[in-house]
Design a protein around this motif. Structure first.
Motif, PDB file in Angstrom:
ATOM      1  N   TYR A  15       0.853  -1.190   0.000  1.00  0.00           N
ATOM      2  CA  TYR A  15       0.000   0.000   0.000  1.00  0.00           C
ATOM      3  C   TYR A  15       0.879   1.228   0.000  1.00  0.00           C
ATOM      4  O   TYR A  15       1.907   1.264   0.664  1.00  0.00           O
ATOM      5  CB  TYR A  15      -0.885   0.037   1.253  1.00  0.00           C
ATOM      6  CG  TYR A  15      -1.946  -1.038   1.295  1.00  0.00           C
ATOM      7  CD1 TYR A  15      -3.051  -0.971   0.446  1.00  0.00           C
ATOM      8  CD2 TYR A  15      -1.856  -2.099   2.187  1.00  0.00           C
ATOM      9  CE1 TYR A  15      -4.035  -1.947   0.493  1.00  0.00           C
ATOM     10  CE2 TYR A  15      -2.839  -3.073   2.241  1.00  0.00           C
ATOM     11  CZ  TYR A  15      -3.922  -2.997   1.392  1.00  0.00           C
ATOM     12  OH  TYR A  15      -4.889  -3.946   1.443  1.00  0.00           O
ATOM     13  N   MET A  17       1.112   4.928   1.214  1.00  0.00           N
ATOM     14  CA  MET A  17       0.499   5.930   2.082  1.00  0.00           C
ATOM     15  C   MET A  17       1.307   7.203   1.901  1.00  0.00           C
ATOM     16  O   MET A  17       2.339   7.374   2.532  1.00  0.00           O
ATOM     17  CB  MET A  17       0.581   5.501   3.543  1.00  0.00           C
ATOM     18  CG  MET A  17      -0.102   4.182   3.830  1.00  0.00           C
ATOM     19  SD  MET A  17      -1.784   4.419   4.418  1.00  0.00           S
ATOM     20  CE  MET A  17      -1.493   5.164   5.995  1.00  0.00           C
ATOM     21  N   ALA A  24       2.072  -5.153   2.872  1.00  0.00           N
ATOM     22  CA  ALA A  24       1.033  -5.874   3.605  1.00  0.00           C
ATOM     23  C   ALA A  24       1.152  -7.371   3.358  1.00  0.00           C
ATOM     24  O   ALA A  24       0.925  -8.169   4.257  1.00  0.00           O
ATOM     25  CB  ALA A  24      -0.350  -5.373   3.203  1.00  0.00           C
ATOM     26  N   SER A  44      -3.517  -9.180  14.402  1.00  0.00           N
ATOM     27  CA  SER A  44      -4.043  -7.999  13.722  1.00  0.00           C
ATOM     28  C   SER A  44      -2.932  -7.338  12.896  1.00  0.00           C
ATOM     29  O   SER A  44      -1.800  -7.227  13.360  1.00  0.00           O
ATOM     30  CB  SER A  44      -4.570  -7.028  14.784  1.00  0.00           C
ATOM     31  OG  SER A  44      -4.956  -5.840  14.177  1.00  0.00           O
ATOM     32  N   GLY A  45      -3.231  -6.947  11.685  1.00  0.00           N
ATOM     33  CA  GLY A  45      -2.256  -6.286  10.831  1.00  0.00           C
ATOM     34  C   GLY A  45      -1.353  -7.237  10.081  1.00  0.00           C
ATOM     35  O   GLY A  45      -0.414  -6.814   9.406  1.00  0.00           O
ATOM     36  N   SER A  46      -1.636  -8.535  10.175  1.00  0.00           N
ATOM     37  CA  SER A  46      -0.741  -9.501   9.527  1.00  0.00           C
ATOM     38  C   SER A  46      -1.032  -9.658   8.037  1.00  0.00           C
ATOM     39  O   SER A  46      -0.290 -10.334   7.337  1.00  0.00           O
ATOM     40  CB  SER A  46      -0.849 -10.851  10.231  1.00  0.00           C
ATOM     41  OG  SER A  46      -2.189 -11.289  10.212  1.00  0.00           O
ATOM     42  N   GLY A  47      -2.144  -9.074   7.561  1.00  0.00           N
ATOM     43  CA  GLY A  47      -2.432  -9.124   6.129  1.00  0.00           C
ATOM     44  C   GLY A  47      -3.558 -10.071   5.753  1.00  0.00           C
ATOM     45  O   GLY A  47      -3.744 -10.371   4.576  1.00  0.00           O
ATOM     46  N   LYS A  48      -4.357 -10.512   6.755  1.00  0.00           N
ATOM     47  CA  LYS A  48      -5.447 -11.466   6.482  1.00  0.00           C
ATOM     48  C   LYS A  48      -6.486 -10.861   5.533  1.00  0.00           C
ATOM     49  O   LYS A  48      -6.856 -11.468   4.522  1.00  0.00           O
ATOM     50  CB  LYS A  48      -6.141 -11.863   7.796  1.00  0.00           C
ATOM     51  CG  LYS A  48      -5.208 -12.399   8.871  1.00  0.00           C
ATOM     52  CD  LYS A  48      -5.969 -12.812  10.114  1.00  0.00           C
ATOM     53  CE  LYS A  48      -6.655 -11.660  10.851  1.00  0.00           C
ATOM     54  NZ  LYS A  48      -5.723 -10.705  11.474  1.00  0.00           N
ATOM     55  N   SER A  49      -6.938  -9.662   5.885  1.00  0.00           N
ATOM     56  CA  SER A  49      -7.965  -9.024   5.047  1.00  0.00           C
ATOM     57  C   SER A  49      -7.417  -8.753   3.658  1.00  0.00           C
ATOM     58  O   SER A  49      -8.091  -8.982   2.653  1.00  0.00           O
ATOM     59  CB  SER A  49      -8.427  -7.711   5.674  1.00  0.00           C
ATOM     60  OG  SER A  49      -9.051  -7.953   6.898  1.00  0.00           O
ATOM     61  N   THR A  50      -6.177  -8.276   3.618  1.00  0.00           N
ATOM     62  CA  THR A  50      -5.542  -7.986   2.334  1.00  0.00           C
ATOM     63  C   THR A  50      -5.546  -9.232   1.451  1.00  0.00           C
ATOM     64  O   THR A  50      -5.923  -9.172   0.277  1.00  0.00           O
ATOM     65  CB  THR A  50      -4.109  -7.495   2.563  1.00  0.00           C
ATOM     66  OG1 THR A  50      -4.144  -6.365   3.424  1.00  0.00           O
ATOM     67  CG2 THR A  50      -3.441  -7.125   1.256  1.00  0.00           C
TER      68      THR A  50
HETATM   69  N1  LIG Z   1      -5.926   0.630   2.538  1.00  0.00           N
HETATM   70  C1  LIG Z   1      -4.745   0.535   3.186  1.00  0.00           C
HETATM   71  N2  LIG Z   1      -3.833   1.501   3.065  1.00  0.00           N
HETATM   72  C2  LIG Z   1      -2.645   1.431   3.702  1.00  0.00           C
HETATM   73  N3  LIG Z   1      -2.281   0.414   4.479  1.00  0.00           N
HETATM   74  C3  LIG Z   1      -3.152  -0.604   4.657  1.00  0.00           C
HETATM   75  C4  LIG Z   1      -4.437  -0.584   4.010  1.00  0.00           C
HETATM   76  N4  LIG Z   1      -5.088  -1.707   4.359  1.00  0.00           N
HETATM   77  C5  LIG Z   1      -4.245  -2.386   5.169  1.00  0.00           C
HETATM   78  N5  LIG Z   1      -3.092  -1.723   5.350  1.00  0.00           N
HETATM   79  C6  LIG Z   1      -1.969  -2.166   6.120  1.00  0.00           C
HETATM   80  O1  LIG Z   1      -1.583  -3.442   5.662  1.00  0.00           O
HETATM   81  C7  LIG Z   1      -1.308  -4.304   6.724  1.00  0.00           C
HETATM   82  C8  LIG Z   1      -2.226  -5.524   6.696  1.00  0.00           C
HETATM   83  O2  LIG Z   1      -3.558  -5.099   6.930  1.00  0.00           O
HETATM   84  P1  LIG Z   1      -4.795  -6.081   6.947  1.00  0.00           P
HETATM   85  O3  LIG Z   1      -4.746  -6.948   5.759  1.00  0.00           O
HETATM   86  O4  LIG Z   1      -6.015  -5.294   7.136  1.00  0.00           O
HETATM   87  O5  LIG Z   1      -4.502  -6.934   8.267  1.00  0.00           O
HETATM   88  P2  LIG Z   1      -5.459  -7.865   9.098  1.00  0.00           P
HETATM   89  O6  LIG Z   1      -6.726  -8.039   8.358  1.00  0.00           O
HETATM   90  O7  LIG Z   1      -4.677  -9.122   9.252  1.00  0.00           O
HETATM   91  O8  LIG Z   1      -5.639  -7.190  10.421  1.00  0.00           O
HETATM   92  C9  LIG Z   1      -1.471  -3.482   7.989  1.00  0.00           C
HETATM   93  O9  LIG Z   1      -0.196  -2.998   8.336  1.00  0.00           O
HETATM   94  C10 LIG Z   1      -2.362  -2.346   7.573  1.00  0.00           C
HETATM   95  O10 LIG Z   1      -2.089  -1.196   8.320  1.00  0.00           O
END
Ligand SMILES: Nc1ncnc2c1ncn2[C@@H]1O[C@H](COP(=O)(O)OP(=O)(O)O)[C@@H](O)[C@H]1O
Ligand SMILES: [Mg+2]
Lengths: 271, 398
Positions: A15, A17, A24, A44-50
């Protein structure tokens, strides 16, 4: 071995910023097999959602390739991806993302309407999908008249209406009380076992992984280990939960004892 | 494709109905924009109409017959009047003598722009001046040595053009000395002062036709014949009168308009200018409110994209929604402006240029409606097209 339904090769996501790059995902390889129920875990923040966004074609990887049922979807146009999402994938968000202005039934049949089905067809399918999630009697309620668990069921019905090949769910129970959570997870298991639906679910509750076939563990954007059919045990020292595969064991007087960490095991030995 | 359009409509209607107060507010803003864009041209059209009607009602009549170029009078005026009155559809006709004259009251002097000898009974059927007696009374056929004077000449504080010291400062009963162009001087008794609040007749003075014939030493002639026919039929009657063998000079009120044409063309220019500015403001207003409204729909757009609703359907849906806003605003605007003009038709605006009834031409309603509708389409299309192209993740979580 069943064939892979989703395959990802060396997936990276960075990402931007402003001027800073936030990595991620740092090169993830996964394959999810037909009929499998997979949990994605990690802090949390490990990239699961990503990862889930990329696999469900909601976002584009910075590099790497994704195959769905053997089709390389990496270079698809927006319209092609949109039609893939419509016809083959189901996605469930953490927040119950259903439209406030539509009733449960209307929310449910939107994707069927989009397919160009006629009114009697999409209404019938919508009702069936609501029945499947036990919401048949709430068809004409607006989201504001439904509980969180009920709204999440509507979003599951919506994800199921076009009979997807795979269902993605990102912490679907995180905003629900434990009873609603439990029944939603049971619903997933039922869909998986009875309809053979492939399910990939992000969760942070080790408890949730009892019912899954495999757990993908993510840490700092990388898959650290893949646990097959995990069994969850209790640490005999601190009583916290631990996977069988990752557990530390000690044998004393012919009996095997399970611990979550070397610390706990040592404390046990010292007793 | 058919299914997609249906889905777009479905979403547009549901969105609109779900937010009724917002819908009402947006429609109200569009309605008011519509009214503000059209009201100026309605008022200007009202002014132009008022000026036209003033020419017909207070000074000129529908058709004015003048002597041939080298003649001083219309000969056989009574016969000609008879013929004209017998033409079906003619409302009334009357003859007038016209003078060059200066008016005096003691040391005061005033030059009217028109001094006429009239046949009071017939004149009343052509001209509405008698309805606007500010003081005293209108002339009757048996009056001799009586004069009625327009407020611009008489003075008394209601003049539009003249300062009080340039008027006679006359009141009913005052003696007015009149010096005619042929050298005759006479004294008249002021019977009345009239003020129809138009720009011509207020500087006229009238005496009876008997007095006029005596001063001029003629009889049965006329300087002018004024005819009243229904508005819009003037040229037809001019043709009929010519067919009857009346070979004097005919001037419809529109010919006479050339004198006030400058005023009216100036109004036309102002009208175009203000309407253009008004419509531009409407365009921007409608665009901005629809744009702002859509900014709150980003998450919804993201969800729709995520479940596989394609960009085209989404853009279409929000464009239809803003078309619903636009169409509702236009309908409400037309109703409102029609109601306002209907009210003004009964209660005209009392302006210094007379009573004015703002009136909307069909063309200005159509132009404003089209402009508004186009701006609602663009106002809906551009932002929804842009939003539908954005990343799902940004739409839902930003
Ligand atoms: N839209 C975004 N812009 C910038 N950084 C992002 C964005 N979405 C996620 N991140 C960063 O990417 C990393 C993984 O995020 P995410 O996949 O949401 O983690 P999880 O779902 O495991 O908590 C985190 O460090 C988060 O801050
Ligand atoms: Mg997450």
């Amino acid at each position: 071995m069943p064939k892979a339904i989703v395959e990802a090769k060396d997936l990276k996501k960075i990402y931007r910023m402003g001027k800073v790059d936030v990595p991620a995902l740092g090169g993830v390889n996964v394959d999810i097999r037909e009929g499998e129920y997979v949990a994605i875990m990690g802090p949390s923040g490990s990239g699961k959602s990503t990862l889930l966004h990329l696999l469900a074609l909601l976002d584009t990887p910075s590099s790497g390739r994704i195959f769905i049922e053997g089709t390389d979807v990496s270079d698809m146009s927006e319209d092609e991806k949109s039609s893939f999402r419509l016809n083959r994938l189901g996605y469930i968000f953490q927040e119950y993302n259903i439209l406030a202005e539509l009733t449960a039934l209307e929310n449910t049949y939107l994707p069927a309407m989009m397919q160009g089905k006629n009114k009697s067809e999409y209404t019938k399918l919508g009702r069936e999908a609501l029945e499947l999630v036990d919401m048949g009697d709430r068809a004409h309620h607006l989201p504001s008249e439904l509980s969180g668990g009920e709204q999440q069921r509507v979003s599951i019905a919506r994800a199921l209406i076009n009979k997807p090949r795979i269902l993605f769910a990102d912490e679907p129970t995180a905003n629900l009380d434990s009873r609603s959570s439990h029944s939603i997870l049971n619903l997933f298991r039922k869909l998986n076992k009875e309809l053979g639906l492939t399910v990939a679910m992000v969760t942070h509750e080790p408890e949730d992984t009892k019912i899954v076939d495999r757990v993908l563990n993510l840490k700092d954007g990388l898959i650290t280990n893949i646990l097959k059919s995990p069994t969850i045990l209790n640490c005999e020292h601190c009583n916290c939960k631990v996977y069988e595969d990752g557990a530390i064991t000690r044998t004393r007087e012919g009996k095997t004892h399970v611990f979550c960490s070397e610390n706990c095991a040592e404390s046990f030995e010292a007793e | 494709m058919k299914g997609n359009l249906r889905l777009s409509f479905f979403l547009a209607v549901k969105n609109t109905l779900h937010q009724k107060p917002l819908f009402a507010l947006i429609v109200l803003i569009i309605t008011l924009s519509f009214v503000s864009a059209t009201i100026v041209s309605a008022t200007i059209l009202g002014f132009v109409n008022a000026l036209n009607n003033q020419i017909i009602d207070y000074s000129h009549g529908s058709i004015l017959i003048e002597p041939k170029e080298d003649a001083i009078f219309i000969d056989d005026a009574l016969e000609k009047l008879d013929k004209i009155r017998r033409v079906p559809g003619v409302i009334a006709a009357t003859r007038r003598y016209s003078f060059g004259a200066a008016l005096f009251k003691k040391d005061r002097e005033a030059a009217g722009f028109g001094f006429f000898g009239i046949d009071p009974l017939e004149e009343k059927k052509v001209s509405k001046v008698y309805r606007y007696m500010k003081q005293g009374e209108y002339l009757t056929p048996k009056d001799r040595g009586e004069i009625i004077i327009g407020s611009e000449v008489a003075g008394g504080g209601e003049q539009l053009w003249f300062a009080e010291e340039d008027t006679l400062s006359a009141r009913v009963g005052d003696k007015i000395r009149v010096s005619f162009a042929n050298g005759v001087e006479r004294e008249f008794h002021t019977k009345g002062i009239f003020n129809p609040r138009d720009i011509y007749s207020t500087s006229f003075s009238y005496i009876t036709i008997q007095d006029a014939e005596e001063i001029l030493g003629v009889s049965g002639k006329a300087s002018l014949i004024a005819v009243r026919v229904p508005k819009g039929t003037e040229s037809y009657y001019v043709k009929r009168f010519k067919e009857l063998g009346i070979n004097d000079v005919f001037k419809t009120w529109e010919d006479k308009l050339s004198t006030s044409a400058i005023v009216i063309s100036m109004f036309g220019t102002i009208n175009i200018l203000l309407s253009t500015v008004g419509l531009f403001i409407v365009f921007v207003t409608v665009f901005v409110i629809i744009y702002i409204n859509l900014a709150h729909k980003r998450r919804q757009i993201g969800i729709l994209k995520a479940i596989g609703i394609n960009e085209k359907v989404i853009t279409q849906s929000y464009t239809i929604q803003s078309m619903i806003y636009g169409a509702s605003g236009i309908i409400a605007g037309v109703i409102l402006i029609k109601a306002m003009t209907a009210y003004w038709a009964v209660h005209p605006l009392n302006t210094s240029l007379g009573f004015v009834t703002p009136e909307l031409s069909a063309s200005s309603i159509i132009i404003a409606s089209i402009m508004l509708f186009i701006s609602s389409i663009i106002g809906g299309y551009i932002p929804s097209f842009k939003a539908a192209k954005e990343d799902i993740i940004k739409l839902i979580w930003d």
